[in-house]
Design a protein around this motif. Structure first.
Motif, mmCIF file in Angstrom:
data_model
loop_
_atom_site.group_PDB
_atom_site.id
_atom_site.type_symbol
_atom_site.label_atom_id
_atom_site.label_comp_id
_atom_site.label_asym_id
_atom_site.label_seq_id
_atom_site.Cartn_x
_atom_site.Cartn_y
_atom_site.Cartn_z
ATOM 1 N N ASP A 72 0.826 -1.209 0.000
ATOM 2 C CA ASP A 72 0.000 0.000 0.000
ATOM 3 C C ASP A 72 0.861 1.261 0.000
ATOM 4 O O ASP A 72 0.333 2.368 -0.123
ATOM 5 C CB ASP A 72 -0.915 0.033 1.230
ATOM 6 N N THR A 73 2.159 1.098 0.134
ATOM 7 C CA THR A 73 3.062 2.240 0.131
ATOM 8 C C THR A 73 2.983 2.983 -1.199
ATOM 9 O O THR A 73 3.158 2.396 -2.261
ATOM 10 C CB THR A 73 4.508 1.789 0.392
ATOM 11 N N ALA A 74 2.724 4.282 -1.114
ATOM 12 C CA ALA A 74 2.565 5.106 -2.319
ATOM 13 C C ALA A 74 2.287 6.539 -1.892
ATOM 14 O O ALA A 74 2.031 6.819 -0.718
ATOM 15 C CB ALA A 74 1.416 4.588 -3.178
ATOM 16 N N VAL A 75 2.295 7.421 -2.877
ATOM 17 C CA VAL A 75 1.742 8.750 -2.682
ATOM 18 C C VAL A 75 0.268 8.674 -3.032
ATOM 19 O O VAL A 75 -0.091 8.178 -4.099
ATOM 20 C CB VAL A 75 2.456 9.798 -3.554
ATOM 21 N N TYR A 76 -0.562 9.137 -2.138
ATOM 22 C CA TYR A 76 -2.011 9.096 -2.320
ATOM 23 C C TYR A 76 -2.514 10.480 -2.744
ATOM 24 O O TYR A 76 -2.207 11.479 -2.096
ATOM 25 C CB TYR A 76 -2.684 8.642 -1.037
ATOM 26 N N TYR A 77 -3.299 10.473 -3.819
ATOM 27 C CA TYR A 77 -3.815 11.714 -4.384
ATOM 28 C C TYR A 77 -5.338 11.726 -4.322
ATOM 29 O O TYR A 77 -5.988 10.730 -4.640
ATOM 30 C CB TYR A 77 -3.406 11.851 -5.837
ATOM 31 N N CYS A 78 -5.863 12.873 -3.976
ATOM 32 C CA CYS A 78 -7.294 13.111 -3.995
ATOM 33 C C CYS A 78 -7.637 13.763 -5.333
ATOM 34 O O CYS A 78 -6.851 14.579 -5.856
ATOM 35 C CB CYS A 78 -7.654 14.028 -2.835
ATOM 36 N N ALA A 79 -8.805 13.415 -5.880
ATOM 37 C CA ALA A 79 -9.206 13.951 -7.171
ATOM 38 C C ALA A 79 -10.703 14.215 -7.196
ATOM 39 O O ALA A 79 -11.477 13.559 -6.495
ATOM 40 C CB ALA A 79 -8.833 12.995 -8.289
ATOM 41 N N CYS A 80 -11.100 15.171 -8.013
ATOM 42 C CA CYS A 80 -12.520 15.405 -8.247
ATOM 43 C C CYS A 80 -12.681 16.079 -9.604
ATOM 44 O O CYS A 80 -11.714 16.260 -10.335
ATOM 45 C CB CYS A 80 -13.145 16.247 -7.131
ATOM 46 N N GLY A 81 -13.920 16.443 -9.920
ATOM 47 C CA GLY A 81 -14.175 17.111 -11.186
ATOM 48 C C GLY A 81 -14.329 16.157 -12.348
ATOM 49 O O GLY A 81 -13.954 16.473 -13.469
#
Length: 124
Positions: free
Chosen positions: A90-99
């Motif tokens: 699960d190691t990673a950079v986590y990004y939030c997104a919308c639109g």
């Protein structure tokens, strides 16, 4: 225009938990479906989970189903990704997104707005 800011990442041992937050600002933030993606070093960005604008339905990648829970508080324009039973993969950079106006919810190209990301590192 929507701005997104993630928080809550960090270092955790395998089996542990973290809760990520994504605060959205902008007049239409609460009317957007929201999603999380993650990107490990040297790999493509992958879908993690998405939630409808009302919060009525959430969708998950098979790899996190049963371990991660996505929720939202539209009064605070914030979505939360509760991550339990974390694994080193699960190691990673986590990004939030919308639109997302068209396209599949699990496709990163469908989203028009992104946060800067928050690092999650799970040690074995």
């Amino acid at each position: 225009q929507v701005q997104l800011e993630e928080s809550g990442g960090g270092l955790v041992q395998a089996g542990g938990s973290l809760r990520l937050s994504c605060a959205a600002s902008g007049r239409t933030a609460s009317r957007n479906d929201m999603a999380w993606f993650r990107q490990a070093p040297g790999k493509e960005r992958h879908f993690v989970a998405a939630i409808t604008s009302s919060g009525g339905r959430a969708y998950y990648a098979d790899s996190v189903q049963g371990r991660f829970t996505l929720s939202r508080d539209n009064a605070k324009n914030t979505v939360y990704l509760q991550m339990n039973s974390l694994k080193p993969e699960d190691t990673a950079v986590y990004y939030c997104a919308c639109g997302r106006k068209a396209g599949n919810q699990d496709y990163s190209g469908s989203y028009g707005y992104w946060g800067q990301g928050t690092q999650v590192t799970v040690s074995s």
